[in-house]
Write a protein that holds these residues in place. Sequence first.
Motif, PDB file in Angstrom:
ATOM      1  N   ILE A  89       7.048  11.002  -7.110  1.00 16.53           N
ATOM      2  CA  ILE A  89       6.419  10.173  -6.080  1.00 16.53           C
ATOM      3  C   ILE A  89       5.413   9.236  -6.748  1.00 16.53           C
ATOM      4  O   ILE A  89       4.579   9.666  -7.547  1.00 16.53           O
ATOM      5  CB  ILE A  89       5.672  11.034  -5.034  1.00 16.53           C
ATOM      6  CG1 ILE A  89       6.625  12.040  -4.378  1.00 16.53           C
ATOM      7  CG2 ILE A  89       4.955  10.163  -4.010  1.00 16.53           C
ATOM      8  CD1 ILE A  89       7.641  11.415  -3.464  1.00 16.53           C
ATOM      9  N   THR A  90       5.487   7.954  -6.384  1.00 16.02           N
ATOM     10  CA  THR A  90       4.548   6.943  -6.864  1.00 16.02           C
ATOM     11  C   THR A  90       3.972   6.204  -5.667  1.00 16.02           C
ATOM     12  O   THR A  90       4.719   5.799  -4.776  1.00 16.02           O
ATOM     13  CB  THR A  90       5.248   5.927  -7.795  1.00 16.02           C
ATOM     14  OG1 THR A  90       5.861   6.631  -8.873  1.00 16.02           O
ATOM     15  CG2 THR A  90       4.259   4.906  -8.337  1.00 16.02           C
ATOM     16  N   HIS A  91       2.656   6.062  -5.612  1.00 14.65           N
ATOM     17  CA  HIS A  91       1.990   5.250  -4.579  1.00 14.65           C
ATOM     18  C   HIS A  91       1.638   3.914  -5.214  1.00 14.65           C
ATOM     19  O   HIS A  91       1.075   3.871  -6.308  1.00 14.65           O
ATOM     20  CB  HIS A  91       0.733   5.944  -4.069  1.00 14.65           C
ATOM     21  CG  HIS A  91       1.013   7.188  -3.307  1.00 14.65           C
ATOM     22  ND1 HIS A  91       0.029   7.924  -2.712  1.00 14.65           N
ATOM     23  CD2 HIS A  91       2.174   7.844  -3.017  1.00 14.65           C
ATOM     24  CE1 HIS A  91       0.556   8.971  -2.099  1.00 14.65           C
ATOM     25  NE2 HIS A  91       1.862   8.943  -2.282  1.00 14.65           N
ATOM     26  N   ILE A  92       1.951   2.826  -4.497  1.00 13.14           N
ATOM     27  CA  ILE A  92       1.737   1.473  -5.013  1.00 13.14           C
ATOM     28  C   ILE A  92       0.826   0.733  -4.044  1.00 13.14           C
ATOM     29  O   ILE A  92       1.076   0.738  -2.833  1.00 13.14           O
ATOM     30  CB  ILE A  92       3.070   0.723  -5.155  1.00 13.14           C
ATOM     31  CG1 ILE A  92       4.033   1.531  -6.036  1.00 13.14           C
ATOM     32  CG2 ILE A  92       2.842  -0.678  -5.719  1.00 13.14           C
ATOM     33  CD1 ILE A  92       5.463   1.047  -5.986  1.00 13.14           C
ATOM     34  N   TYR A  93      -0.218   0.096  -4.567  1.00 12.11           N
ATOM     35  CA  TYR A  93      -1.211  -0.600  -3.755  1.00 12.11           C
ATOM     36  C   TYR A  93      -1.363  -2.045  -4.218  1.00 12.11           C
ATOM     37  O   TYR A  93      -1.536  -2.291  -5.413  1.00 12.11           O
ATOM     38  CB  TYR A  93      -2.578   0.076  -3.878  1.00 12.11           C
ATOM     39  CG  TYR A  93      -2.607   1.504  -3.449  1.00 12.11           C
ATOM     40  CD1 TYR A  93      -2.965   1.855  -2.153  1.00 12.11           C
ATOM     41  CD2 TYR A  93      -2.296   2.529  -4.346  1.00 12.11           C
ATOM     42  CE1 TYR A  93      -3.004   3.182  -1.757  1.00 12.11           C
ATOM     43  CE2 TYR A  93      -2.345   3.851  -3.955  1.00 12.11           C
ATOM     44  CZ  TYR A  93      -2.692   4.175  -2.661  1.00 12.11           C
ATOM     45  OH  TYR A  93      -2.728   5.488  -2.287  1.00 12.11           O
ATOM     46  N   TYR A  94      -1.336  -2.964  -3.256  1.00  9.06           N
ATOM     47  CA  TYR A  94      -1.639  -4.373  -3.496  1.00  9.06           C
ATOM     48  C   TYR A  94      -2.821  -4.731  -2.594  1.00  9.06           C
ATOM     49  O   TYR A  94      -2.646  -4.876  -1.379  1.00  9.06           O
ATOM     50  CB  TYR A  94      -0.454  -5.267  -3.123  1.00  9.06           C
ATOM     51  CG  TYR A  94       0.615  -5.371  -4.186  1.00  9.06           C
ATOM     52  CD1 TYR A  94       0.835  -6.569  -4.849  1.00  9.06           C
ATOM     53  CD2 TYR A  94       1.427  -4.304  -4.500  1.00  9.06           C
ATOM     54  CE1 TYR A  94       1.839  -6.688  -5.814  1.00  9.06           C
ATOM     55  CE2 TYR A  94       2.437  -4.406  -5.453  1.00  9.06           C
ATOM     56  CZ  TYR A  94       2.628  -5.600  -6.103  1.00  9.06           C
ATOM     57  OH  TYR A  94       3.615  -5.715  -7.042  1.00  9.06           O
ATOM     58  N   PRO A  95      -4.034  -4.873  -3.129  1.00 11.49           N
ATOM     59  CA  PRO A  95      -5.174  -5.266  -2.301  1.00 11.49           C
ATOM     60  C   PRO A  95      -4.970  -6.664  -1.729  1.00 11.49           C
ATOM     61  O   PRO A  95      -4.382  -7.532  -2.369  1.00 11.49           O
ATOM     62  CB  PRO A  95      -6.359  -5.254  -3.260  1.00 11.49           C
ATOM     63  CG  PRO A  95      -5.880  -4.597  -4.494  1.00 11.49           C
ATOM     64  CD  PRO A  95      -4.400  -4.689  -4.506  1.00 11.49           C
ATOM     65  N   ILE A  96      -5.466  -6.858  -0.510  1.00 12.91           N
ATOM     66  CA  ILE A  96      -5.294  -8.108   0.217  1.00 12.91           C
ATOM     67  C   ILE A  96      -6.654  -8.783   0.411  1.00 12.91           C
ATOM     68  O   ILE A  96      -7.642  -8.121   0.725  1.00 12.91           O
ATOM     69  CB  ILE A  96      -4.665  -7.828   1.604  1.00 12.91           C
ATOM     70  CG1 ILE A  96      -3.296  -7.179   1.427  1.00 12.91           C
ATOM     71  CG2 ILE A  96      -4.571  -9.084   2.440  1.00 12.91           C
ATOM     72  CD1 ILE A  96      -2.297  -7.994   0.656  1.00 12.91           C
ATOM     73  N   ILE A  97      -6.679 -10.100   0.229  1.00 11.12           N
ATOM     74  CA  ILE A  97      -7.895 -10.875   0.506  1.00 11.12           C
ATOM     75  C   ILE A  97      -8.037 -10.977   2.011  1.00 11.12           C
ATOM     76  O   ILE A  97      -7.122 -11.401   2.703  1.00 11.12           O
ATOM     77  CB  ILE A  97      -7.813 -12.268  -0.150  1.00 11.12           C
ATOM     78  CG1 ILE A  97      -7.767 -12.124  -1.673  1.00 11.12           C
ATOM     79  CG2 ILE A  97      -8.993 -13.145   0.295  1.00 11.12           C
ATOM     80  CD1 ILE A  97      -7.489 -13.403  -2.407  1.00 11.12           C
ATOM     81  N   GLU A  98      -9.201 -10.582   2.522  1.00 10.97           N
ATOM     82  CA  GLU A  98      -9.444 -10.598   3.973  1.00 10.97           C
ATOM     83  C   GLU A  98     -10.092 -11.881   4.403  1.00 10.97           C
ATOM     84  O   GLU A  98     -10.810 -12.509   3.708  1.00 10.97           O
ATOM     85  CB  GLU A  98     -10.295  -9.406   4.363  1.00 10.97           C
ATOM     86  CG  GLU A  98      -9.600  -8.084   4.043  1.00 10.97           C
ATOM     87  CD  GLU A  98     -10.409  -6.888   4.450  1.00 10.97           C
ATOM     88  OE1 GLU A  98     -10.738  -6.764   5.651  1.00 10.97           O
ATOM     89  OE2 GLU A  98     -10.736  -6.083   3.559  1.00 10.97           O
TER      90      GLU A  98
END
Length: 79
Positions: free
Chosen positions: A70-79
């Motif tokens: 299992i791999t969790h992938i995160y892309y932060p977003i500019i708010e």
Amino acid sequence: MDTKGTKGINYFEVPSGKAVYAEYQGGANTEMAHYAIEDYIRDFRLQPKDYMWETYFYDPMTEPDSTKWITHIYYPIIE
């Protein structure tokens, strides 16, 4: 914090905020999950920050069956 990077490893703090997230189950090649996230970001006209990260919930030494990794992938977003 006094933590510093060393030998090609950089240290930086990630501020809280929104991110696009995916959980990928399978081998170490997460390329298709990244494409899906990028499609989502484009479709919803979101603006990602200039970094992303993965967290790994497996140890290939104790779990040789890559279909269980299992791999969790995160892309932060500019708010």
